[in-house]
Structures are given as C-alpha cells and as structure tokens.
Design a protein around this motif. Sequence first.
Motif, PDB file in Angstrom:
ATOM      1  N   SER A 173      62.701  35.173  53.595  1.00  0.00           N
ATOM      2  CA  SER A 173      61.799  35.036  54.644  1.00  0.00           C
ATOM      3  C   SER A 173      62.566  34.760  55.818  1.00  0.00           C
ATOM      4  O   SER A 173      62.280  35.367  57.004  1.00  0.00           O
ATOM      5  N   VAL A 191      61.868  43.261  51.883  1.00  0.00           N
ATOM      6  CA  VAL A 191      60.392  43.096  52.060  1.00  0.00           C
ATOM      7  C   VAL A 191      59.757  43.110  50.786  1.00  0.00           C
ATOM      8  O   VAL A 191      58.956  42.161  50.293  1.00  0.00           O
ATOM      9  N   ARG A 192      60.175  44.147  49.927  1.00  0.00           N
ATOM     10  CA  ARG A 192      59.780  44.086  48.454  1.00  0.00           C
ATOM     11  C   ARG A 192      60.074  43.064  47.611  1.00  0.00           C
ATOM     12  O   ARG A 192      59.320  42.351  46.711  1.00  0.00           O
ATOM     13  N   ARG A 194      60.781  39.936  48.861  1.00  0.00           N
ATOM     14  CA  ARG A 194      60.228  38.740  49.350  1.00  0.00           C
ATOM     15  C   ARG A 194      58.831  38.969  48.820  1.00  0.00           C
ATOM     16  O   ARG A 194      58.264  37.637  48.385  1.00  0.00           O
ATOM     17  N   ASN A 195      58.054  39.955  48.786  1.00  0.00           N
ATOM     18  CA  ASN A 195      56.767  40.045  48.381  1.00  0.00           C
ATOM     19  C   ASN A 195      56.626  39.763  46.879  1.00  0.00           C
ATOM     20  O   ASN A 195      55.876  39.114  46.378  1.00  0.00           O
ATOM     21  N   LEU A 198      56.952  36.104  46.589  1.00  0.00           N
ATOM     22  CA  LEU A 198      55.613  35.370  47.053  1.00  0.00           C
ATOM     23  C   LEU A 198      54.559  35.681  45.718  1.00  0.00           C
ATOM     24  O   LEU A 198      53.740  34.447  45.680  1.00  0.00           O
TER      25      LEU A 198
ATOM     26  N   LEU B 180      54.797  36.080  57.258  1.00  0.00           N
ATOM     27  CA  LEU B 180      55.775  35.150  56.704  1.00  0.00           C
ATOM     28  C   LEU B 180      55.235  33.949  56.680  1.00  0.00           C
ATOM     29  O   LEU B 180      55.323  33.078  55.764  1.00  0.00           O
ATOM     30  N   HIS B 185      51.305  38.596  51.666  1.00  0.00           N
ATOM     31  CA  HIS B 185      51.922  39.817  51.325  1.00  0.00           C
ATOM     32  C   HIS B 185      52.324  40.633  52.481  1.00  0.00           C
ATOM     33  O   HIS B 185      51.436  40.775  53.601  1.00  0.00           O
ATOM     34  N   GLU B 188      54.619  47.391  53.551  1.00  0.00           N
ATOM     35  CA  GLU B 188      55.816  48.010  53.573  1.00  0.00           C
ATOM     36  C   GLU B 188      55.686  49.065  55.023  1.00  0.00           C
ATOM     37  O   GLU B 188      56.663  48.984  55.813  1.00  0.00           O
TER      38      GLU B 188
END
Lengths: 204, 204
Positions: A173, A191-192, A194-195, A198, B180, B185, B188
């Motif tokens: 993040s 991003v993937r 980080r998701n 999460l 964030l 989520h 993308e």
Amino acid sequence: MFPPIQDPEIWHRGDEQLIGIAAYAKAQMTDKRWRHTQGVVVAAHVLAHRHGADVRKATIAAYVHDVAKCWSLEQMRARIAAHDAHDPILDAPPSLWHAHAGALAVHCDVPSVDEDIVNAVKYHTSGRVGMGLLEKVVCVADYIEPGRHFEGVDQIRSEALHSLDRALLLGLSHTIRSLLAEHKHIYEQTVRSRNDMLRIVYPG
Amino acid sequence: MFPPIQDPEIWHRGDEQLIGIAAYAKAQMTDKRWRHTQGVVVAAHVLAHRHGADVRKATIAAYVHDVAKCWSLEQMRARIAAHDAHDPILDAPPSLWHAHAGALAVHCDVPSVDEDIVNAVKYHTSGRVGMGLLEKVVCVADYIEPGRHFEGVDQIRSEALHSLDRALLLGLSHTIRSLLAEHKHIYEQTVRSRNDMLRIVYPG
C-alpha cells in the motif's frame, strides 16, 4: 530489532557457499546497493527465523535479490528478452526489470539455488498473487531493512514481527501511495498482490 | 461553477425526449441518488460545453449514469449474467456492477441512445484505457458535481475547466488513495485508467 551488519566473510566463516554467493552479488553492485543488500540479509534472517521459513534460503535470496539492480537497462532488457522476447515484464516500467533479470541470472549462475529462491528474487518488488513464505520474507525484508527511512516504515517493522501478510499489505500500500504521489506508473501486479494480501488479512 | 439544479420538466420544457429519459432514471432511484444525478447533469452540461463534447449526449448520459445504482446486487448480477454469464466484471467488487448493469439497461430501454452514451455509463466509475471525450465528461462530472465534498475535490473542479485528462488523473488517483485508506479492493481497471491518464498528462 536487527543486529549490526557484518561482513559475510566474518558472519559465515567456514561456509564457502554463502561466502561465494555474497561475493557474487557484491561484485555486481555499487557500495550503496551492497549496504542495502546487507541490511536485507539481516532482516530476512530475523524474519525467516521468526516465521519458520528456511533461514539459509532466506539468507541466499536476500544476498542475490538485487543482483541485477545496478545493471544498465539494456543489460536487463537483453537478459529478459534472451529468455523470452515476449515477456510481459518488458511492457512494465523498467524499474521492475531488475527483479526478473536478476532471477534469470541467479538461476543460471548459482546452480545450488532452487525455485523458491528464484521466485523470491523474481517477485521481491511487485509481489504476486499466492506468494510463498520465502517470497514474503524477502519482500518484507526489502521494505524494512535498517537502511530504509520512509514514513510508516516503523509500523511495517513492528507488524512484520507478528504477521508477514499485514506487513506486506502495509508495504505494498505504501508503494502504491508513493507512486501516486510521485506521478509514476503503477504496475498492475503490485495492485493484485496488495488485493490478495487484503483478502488474506481481512477475509470475507 | 455550476448554475442551480433545476427540475428537468422546467429545464427541458418542450423536449419530450430529455424529460422522458430523466423520468426513466428518477423512477429507479432514491431521492438522494436523484439529487446526485441532477448534480452530475449540470456538471456534465458545463464540461461538455467547455470541452466541445456533445452537450445533449452528455446530458442524457449523466441522467442515466447511475440508473442501476439503487438496484439490489442480485438484480445487477442477473442483468449482467443474462447478457454474458462470464462477464469478468462479476469477479470485480460489486460496487462496480451498477455501471455495467446500467449500461445494459440503458441500451435496451432507451432506443435513442447511441454507443457513446452506453460507454459513458459503462465506464463512469472505473474509466478505461483510451476513454472517449463523452466518457471523460461523465466520469469527471461524477467526481465534481456540487454534492461532492471530499478532500481535494476543489482542485479537481478547477482542473476540470482546463483539462479533463488532468482532472481524471486527480480523480482516479483520489479513488485509489481512498480504497487504500479504507482497506478495500482496488479494481485493476481503475489503475489502468489512471496509468493511461498519467501517460497522457506526463508524456515521455
């Protein structure tokens, strides 16, 4: 949190493999990058021990994680393209190439490393969906090594002792937030990853 | 920046098509969503005029952009799945479904709308790579309508008068930063759209 950084020849006295791998990495780096690498080695050592990862593999992966970082962009591109001219990483920002080029180099140059170590090098910057334990250790160590001084790093250091996933969520993040602030391209894989963290940290 | 919000029957007196489309949208919304929609209509009207987009199409797209927002998730899912059971949007967070479901609804229910309007509805939340002018107008209008009060909205309002691309870069970056902060989520496509705007605003 971390013991003082030592010279590999002192720290690993008598262990020719580790001393050799450290020398292999050091020979391809600036002094500054080598100091960072030593920091990542110490952090990875502590984290691997704490979270039950293979300490030796973590140490090796940390030594070589940035082996290609000081190469020229052309050298990185050539190395990646020689292996796969259509590797999608070549469409990503060049700041991510060193991880992939380094993984290819390590795979060829250090016959004793296994797939876990190669993947820890390959994904140490962006992470990936479904990261393994060693990959997490190296990625988090890279965020929190003693030479890092960004806003929020102490929170990541403290989370890292309890949960690599929470530390990674914070770290990735932070990366995305920095790229936004600096008007830089955000790599979708970051991003993937980080998701994915999460989803693991806050399930359901 | 914006004139006061008016009732469509007063604003569009004598224009049965616009009055009909406004009524079609209003009938599927809560009062709160309708007030937001009226704000987006006014903002889209101003932005379209300012940037040389088709003002009428912008007005229509703004009226219907959130037509599915107050549907149940089941209703959205069913509408999307009826059209394409494997639509990848169904794997994305449900907060994005309303745009796709709304675009399908508008395409069927309002025969006078064209592809530009349908796409402006479909991509009003996430954006997409290679957005058209009308898509940008509606997406920016959705960020800056008079009812929006988030940190940084005034900067987006002021950029929007000069550059839709800069306004979109700010808006999409705001969205990513909020996701964030709220531990949500990140879709993308939102990142791809933001990277595309970055490339346009800061070329080379």
